[in-house]
Design an enzyme around this catalytic site. Structure first.
Site, PDB file in Angstrom:
ATOM      1  N   SER A 191       0.924  -1.131  -0.037  1.00 46.66           N
ATOM      2  CA  SER A 191       0.161  -0.069   0.032  1.00 46.66           C
ATOM      3  C   SER A 191       0.599   1.270  -0.137  1.00 46.66           C
ATOM      4  O   SER A 191       1.185   1.533  -1.135  1.00 46.66           O
ATOM      5  CB  SER A 191      -0.690   0.076   1.394  1.00 46.66           C
ATOM      6  OG  SER A 191      -1.889   0.955   1.161  1.00 46.66           O
ATOM      7  N   ASP A 200      -9.529  -4.335  -4.690  1.00 47.22           N
ATOM      8  CA  ASP A 200      -8.649  -3.260  -3.986  1.00 47.22           C
ATOM      9  C   ASP A 200      -8.748  -2.444  -4.918  1.00 47.22           C
ATOM     10  O   ASP A 200      -8.533  -2.257  -6.324  1.00 47.22           O
ATOM     11  CB  ASP A 200      -8.073  -3.910  -3.854  1.00 47.22           C
ATOM     12  CG  ASP A 200      -6.933  -2.724  -3.222  1.00 47.22           C
ATOM     13  OD1 ASP A 200      -7.241  -1.973  -3.037  1.00 47.22           O
ATOM     14  OD2 ASP A 200      -5.928  -2.924  -2.912  1.00 47.22           O
ATOM     15  N   HIS A 218      -8.084  -5.318  -0.021  1.00 45.75           N
ATOM     16  CA  HIS A 218      -6.799  -4.820   0.498  1.00 45.75           C
ATOM     17  C   HIS A 218      -6.412  -4.977   1.821  1.00 45.75           C
ATOM     18  O   HIS A 218      -7.119  -5.806   2.548  1.00 45.75           O
ATOM     19  CB  HIS A 218      -7.250  -3.124   0.904  1.00 45.75           C
ATOM     20  CG  HIS A 218      -6.207  -2.422   0.354  1.00 45.75           C
ATOM     21  ND1 HIS A 218      -5.774  -2.092  -0.209  1.00 45.75           N
ATOM     22  CD2 HIS A 218      -5.463  -1.703   1.812  1.00 45.75           C
ATOM     23  CE1 HIS A 218      -4.111  -0.893   0.202  1.00 45.75           C
ATOM     24  NE2 HIS A 218      -3.971  -0.773   1.655  1.00 45.75           N
TER      25      HIS A 218
END
Length: 371
Positions: free
Chosen positions: A201, A315, A345
């Site tokens: 991320s 995601d 995610h």
């Protein structure tokens, strides 16, 4: 400890297929418990519970509290309790470095049995958390498992967080951590030509940015970048050919409300003032166009290290992941792109709960061993 059967790992390793997206091949990993298209992986779905992404009550959101109240709450609720899957003794060491001007914690993990090997590969990992949160502890088990599977030294960087330390603090902390590892390779017993970077991320954003900065600066040498559902463009910044749409996601009617009520929010183009994470990280709006903030906007990706990009089917950052893979591949970078069906995610936080997290450790370790 695992909450799934070993057969699930076998399915993920052997049941892959190849699809084409944006003109590049994408390795499609199956959902071991769900073959129907558009459905969440059942293990992933069962873990959502009362998580914000799994709720859809149709109510309007209440007034947002001020940032000084909101950020501690967000930090407290990030991450997911996971399991140590190591089968050998892993040594853990800790030190603090100040090369960037900040005090940065640097953890390292390696199998005890390989301690006397002076030429081990290394991986430097940057945790996720939207630049404002996250923790080295959330990804510790993930890092330790890679250390065992790759017989490598894995570093875990406790970098500065925004808004207390906005851009470029975290970036510099991570860049100088990699440079420190490179400059002290002999002391760490690692091969300076086999140092990789990785992150999930926001950490994936850092891994991409550190790779760009290392190329620009001419050092340190990075052998591979592993970008796990990375954010590679910010707010509404984009390059020619890049588009984001909910239409890119095949969603079943049964799971539509769950998926579209929150799971696709990350990566969706927005104004900077609408993005709490970005507003905390970036003090100057013009910086969203800086390639070290939005790696997608780099003038050139030629000469970057080989790359593995891994995304989750449901995601919003999957669009970032696969478009950036296209950019890298078109620039001549050796690029592997993986999509995990049914996943959402931050699935690596659920190591031991979902087999996909362990499978990704195996993929990363195999790639490190081949360097």
């Amino acid at each position: 400890m695992r909450k799934y059967d070993a057969i699930d790992i076998e399915k993920l390793q052997k049941g892959t297929s190849i699809i084409e997206n944006n003109g590049i091949p994408v390795i499609l990993k199956p959902s071991p418990g769900e073959e129907r298209p558009g459905y969440l992986d059942p293990m992933e779905l069962s873990l959502m519970g009362d998580h914000w992404a799994g709720r859809s009550n149709g109510e309007e959101p209440t007034e947002m509290p001020p940032m000084e109240v909101l950020i501690p709450i967000m930090r407290e609720n990030m991450g997911f309790p996971n399991y140590n899957l190591n089968t050998v003794e892993i040594h853990t060491k800790y030190e603090e470095i100040t090369d960037s001007g900040n005090k940065v914690g640097l953890w390292r993990y390696y199998p005890r049995k390989s301690e006397k090997n002076p030429k081990r590969p290394a991986l430097v990992f940057f945790h996720g958390g939207g630049w404002i949160g996250g923790s080295v502890y959330t990804v510790e088990n993930f890092c330790k498992l890679i250390a065992e599977l790759a017989d490598a030294v894995v570093f875990n960087v406790d970098y500065s967080l925004a808004p207390e330390k906005p851009f470029p603090n975290g970036l510099n902390d991570n860049y100088y951590a990699v440079k420190h590892v490179y400059d002290h390779a002999e002391a760490y017993g690692i091969d300076p030509e086999k140092i990789s970077v990785a992150g999930d991320s926001a950490g994936g954003n850092y891994a991409a940015a550190v790779s760009l900065k290392a190329k620009d600066e001419g050092t340190p040498m990075i052998a591979m970048q592993v970008l796990i559902y990375p954010a590679v463009t910010m707010a509404d910044a984009k390059v020619e050919g890049y588009e984001w749409s909910e239409e890119f996601f095949e969603v079943s009617e049964e799971h539509k409300d769950i998926i579209k009520s929150g799971l696709l929010s990350l990566g969706r183009p927005s104004k900077m003032e609408e993005n709490l994470f970005l507003g905390a990280y970036i003090s100057n709006e013009e910086n969203i166009y800086h390639p070290y903030v939005s790696p997608m906007l780099a003038e050139s990706h030629v000469g970057l290290p080989k790359a593995i990009l891994a995304g989750a089917e449901f995601d919003g950052l999957r669009v970032h992941t696969e478009f950036y893979a296209k950019q890298l591949k078109e620039a001549g970078v050796d690029t592997t792109c993986i999509r995990y069906k049914g996943m959402t995610h931050a699935f690596i936080d659920k190591l031991g709960h979902v087999p996909q997290a362990e499978d990704l450790c195996i993929e990363i370790a195999n790639a490190i061993r081949k360097l």
